[in-house]
Design a protein around this motif. Structure first.
Motif, PDB file in Angstrom:
ATOM      1  N   UNK A  21     -14.017  61.771  71.065  1.00 27.81           N
ATOM      2  CA  UNK A  21     -15.382  61.670  71.607  1.00 27.81           C
ATOM      3  C   UNK A  21     -15.437  60.773  72.853  1.00 27.81           C
ATOM      4  N   UNK A  22     -16.650  60.623  73.406  1.00 29.54           N
ATOM      5  CA  UNK A  22     -16.830  59.876  74.648  1.00 29.54           C
ATOM      6  C   UNK A  22     -16.481  58.394  74.509  1.00 29.54           C
ATOM      7  N   UNK A  23     -16.540  57.882  73.276  1.00 25.52           N
ATOM      8  CA  UNK A  23     -16.204  56.476  73.041  1.00 25.52           C
ATOM      9  C   UNK A  23     -14.714  56.312  72.703  1.00 25.52           C
ATOM     10  N   UNK A  24     -13.929  57.338  72.960  1.00 32.53           N
ATOM     11  CA  UNK A  24     -12.490  57.342  72.676  1.00 32.53           C
ATOM     12  C   UNK A  24     -12.205  57.124  71.188  1.00 32.53           C
ATOM     13  N   UNK A  25     -13.007  57.774  70.356  1.00 34.63           N
ATOM     14  CA  UNK A  25     -12.758  57.743  68.907  1.00 34.63           C
ATOM     15  C   UNK A  25     -12.104  59.057  68.519  1.00 34.63           C
ATOM     16  N   UNK A  26     -11.085  58.945  67.687  1.00 35.01           N
ATOM     17  CA  UNK A  26     -10.370  60.118  67.196  1.00 35.01           C
ATOM     18  C   UNK A  26     -11.188  60.747  66.072  1.00 35.01           C
ATOM     19  N   UNK A  27     -11.562  62.011  66.256  1.00 34.71           N
ATOM     20  CA  UNK A  27     -12.292  62.757  65.237  1.00 34.71           C
ATOM     21  C   UNK A  27     -11.296  63.724  64.610  1.00 34.71           C
ATOM     22  N   UNK A  28     -11.162  63.680  63.289  1.00 31.43           N
ATOM     23  CA  UNK A  28     -10.257  64.574  62.556  1.00 31.43           C
ATOM     24  C   UNK A  28      -8.800  64.320  62.942  1.00 31.43           C
ATOM     25  N   UNK A  29      -8.308  63.118  62.598  1.00 30.73           N
ATOM     26  CA  UNK A  29      -6.900  62.793  62.884  1.00 30.73           C
ATOM     27  C   UNK A  29      -5.991  63.701  62.068  1.00 30.73           C
ATOM     28  N   UNK A  30      -5.007  64.287  62.729  1.00 31.39           N
ATOM     29  CA  UNK A  30      -4.089  65.202  62.059  1.00 31.39           C
ATOM     30  C   UNK A  30      -2.857  65.392  62.919  1.00 31.39           C
ATOM     31  N   UNK A  31      -1.822  65.996  62.342  1.00 27.98           N
ATOM     32  CA  UNK A  31      -0.616  66.253  63.126  1.00 27.98           C
ATOM     33  C   UNK A  31      -0.177  67.716  63.016  1.00 27.98           C
ATOM     34  N   UNK A  32      -0.996  68.539  62.354  1.00 27.22           N
ATOM     35  CA  UNK A  32      -0.722  69.972  62.245  1.00 27.22           C
ATOM     36  C   UNK A  32      -1.887  70.737  62.859  1.00 27.22           C
ATOM     37  N   UNK A  33      -1.558  71.669  63.746  1.00 27.76           N
ATOM     38  CA  UNK A  33      -2.576  72.417  64.482  1.00 27.76           C
ATOM     39  C   UNK A  33      -2.332  73.906  64.334  1.00 27.76           C
ATOM     40  N   UNK A  34      -3.405  74.676  64.398  1.00 30.35           N
ATOM     41  CA  UNK A  34      -3.305  76.138  64.347  1.00 30.35           C
ATOM     42  C   UNK A  34      -2.908  76.670  65.719  1.00 30.35           C
ATOM     43  N   UNK A  35      -2.360  77.865  65.730  1.00 34.64           N
ATOM     44  CA  UNK A  35      -2.016  78.506  66.998  1.00 34.64           C
ATOM     45  C   UNK A  35      -3.291  78.672  67.823  1.00 34.64           C
ATOM     46  N   UNK A  36      -3.244  78.329  69.105  1.00 34.91           N
ATOM     47  CA  UNK A  36      -4.395  78.468  69.988  1.00 34.91           C
ATOM     48  C   UNK A  36      -5.395  77.328  69.911  1.00 34.91           C
ATOM     49  N   UNK A  37      -5.188  76.384  69.012  1.00 32.07           N
ATOM     50  CA  UNK A  37      -6.114  75.251  68.862  1.00 32.07           C
ATOM     51  C   UNK A  37      -5.822  74.187  69.926  1.00 32.07           C
ATOM     52  N   UNK A  38      -6.883  73.505  70.385  1.00 30.62           N
ATOM     53  CA  UNK A  38      -6.692  72.406  71.322  1.00 30.62           C
ATOM     54  C   UNK A  38      -6.109  71.211  70.575  1.00 30.62           C
ATOM     55  N   UNK A  39      -5.087  70.604  71.163  1.00 28.21           N
ATOM     56  CA  UNK A  39      -4.425  69.431  70.590  1.00 28.21           C
ATOM     57  C   UNK A  39      -4.877  68.221  71.408  1.00 28.21           C
ATOM     58  N   UNK A  40      -5.631  67.332  70.782  1.00 30.68           N
ATOM     59  CA  UNK A  40      -6.093  66.116  71.463  1.00 30.68           C
ATOM     60  C   UNK A  40      -5.133  64.979  71.146  1.00 30.68           C
ATOM     61  N   UNK A  41      -4.850  64.174  72.164  1.00 28.11           N
ATOM     62  CA  UNK A  41      -3.964  63.026  72.015  1.00 28.11           C
ATOM     63  C   UNK A  41      -4.727  61.799  72.506  1.00 28.11           C
ATOM     64  N   UNK A  42      -4.693  60.742  71.704  1.00 24.31           N
ATOM     65  CA  UNK A  42      -5.353  59.483  72.041  1.00 24.31           C
ATOM     66  C   UNK A  42      -4.289  58.399  71.951  1.00 24.31           C
ATOM     67  N   UNK A  43      -4.146  57.598  73.001  1.00 24.11           N
ATOM     68  CA  UNK A  43      -3.159  56.526  72.910  1.00 24.11           C
ATOM     69  C   UNK A  43      -3.572  55.306  73.717  1.00 24.11           C
ATOM     70  N   UNK A  44      -3.030  54.170  73.289  1.00 19.55           N
ATOM     71  CA  UNK A  44      -3.326  52.901  73.944  1.00 19.55           C
ATOM     72  C   UNK A  44      -2.074  52.389  74.637  1.00 19.55           C
ATOM     73  N   UNK A  45      -2.284  51.850  75.819  1.00 20.74           N
ATOM     74  CA  UNK A  45      -1.193  51.284  76.601  1.00 20.74           C
ATOM     75  C   UNK A  45      -1.518  49.823  76.859  1.00 20.74           C
ATOM     76  N   UNK A  46      -0.522  48.980  76.645  1.00 18.69           N
ATOM     77  CA  UNK A  46      -0.689  47.563  76.945  1.00 18.69           C
ATOM     78  C   UNK A  46       0.234  47.226  78.112  1.00 18.69           C
ATOM     79  N   UNK A  47      -0.324  46.613  79.135  1.00 18.80           N
ATOM     80  CA  UNK A  47       0.454  46.281  80.326  1.00 18.80           C
ATOM     81  C   UNK A  47       0.091  44.887  80.802  1.00 18.80           C
ATOM     82  N   UNK A  48       1.093  44.156  81.238  1.00 16.53           N
ATOM     83  CA  UNK A  48       0.789  42.893  81.883  1.00 16.53           C
ATOM     84  C   UNK A  48       0.319  43.204  83.307  1.00 16.53           C
ATOM     85  N   UNK A  49      -0.472  42.311  83.846  1.00 21.98           N
ATOM     86  CA  UNK A  49      -0.978  42.524  85.200  1.00 21.98           C
ATOM     87  C   UNK A  49       0.021  41.942  86.203  1.00 21.98           C
TER      88      UNK A  49
END
Length: 135
Positions: A21-49
């Motif tokens: 969603x717009x607040x970067x919340x994962x809706x329906x976390x899963x690791x198996x997808x149907x053929x033709x389904x959109x696969x959403x990926x959410x990840x966090x990166x930590x970096x020093x400045x």
């Protein structure tokens, strides 16, 4: 003697989702997808400045069960995050989605998430599996 710049860059959390969603919340976390389904990926990166700046670019590569690259998103010189910060370390959340064709091979795929910080001259890759072909 030349030496690399100090600093850290790491991918600290990756989720596969049915939707993000717009607040970067994962809706329906899963690791198996149907053929033709959109696969959403959410990840966090930590970096020093580096001198008060954080600059990040992200790229993706998907390998099918046979080990062939079936999708590659490489965005050279396109930096998605370029922020000024007072903090020594910044956490940035990324979200993206992709869709593999209806006739894609079923089985376990590998997603490589590649993040680069050119200011630190650092690049990290994390490989995570997901399954395509669940009904």
């Amino acid at each position: 003697i030349p030496f690399g710049r100090g600093g850290e860059l790491q991918i600290i959390h990756i989720q596969f989702c049915g939707f993000v969603d717009e607040q970067f919340r994962c809706v329906d976390e899963k690791s198996t997808f149907s053929l033709g389904e959109e696969v959403y990926v959410l990840f966090q990166v930590e970096s020093t400045s580096y001198e008060g700046d954080v600059m990040l670019a992200r790229n993706y590569r998907v390998l099918n069960p046979s080990g062939n690259v079936v999708m590659e998103v490489e965005e050279r010189n396109t930096y998605h995050i370029d922020v000024q910060t007072e903090k020594e370390r910044e956490t940035v959340v990324f979200s993206n989605f992709f869709k593999l064709p209806e006739d894609a091979e079923r089985g376990e795929y590998l997603l490589d998430v590649i993040v680069e910080n050119p200011l630190l001259e650092k690049k990290v890759t994390v490989r995570v599996p997901f399954t395509l072909g669940g009904e």
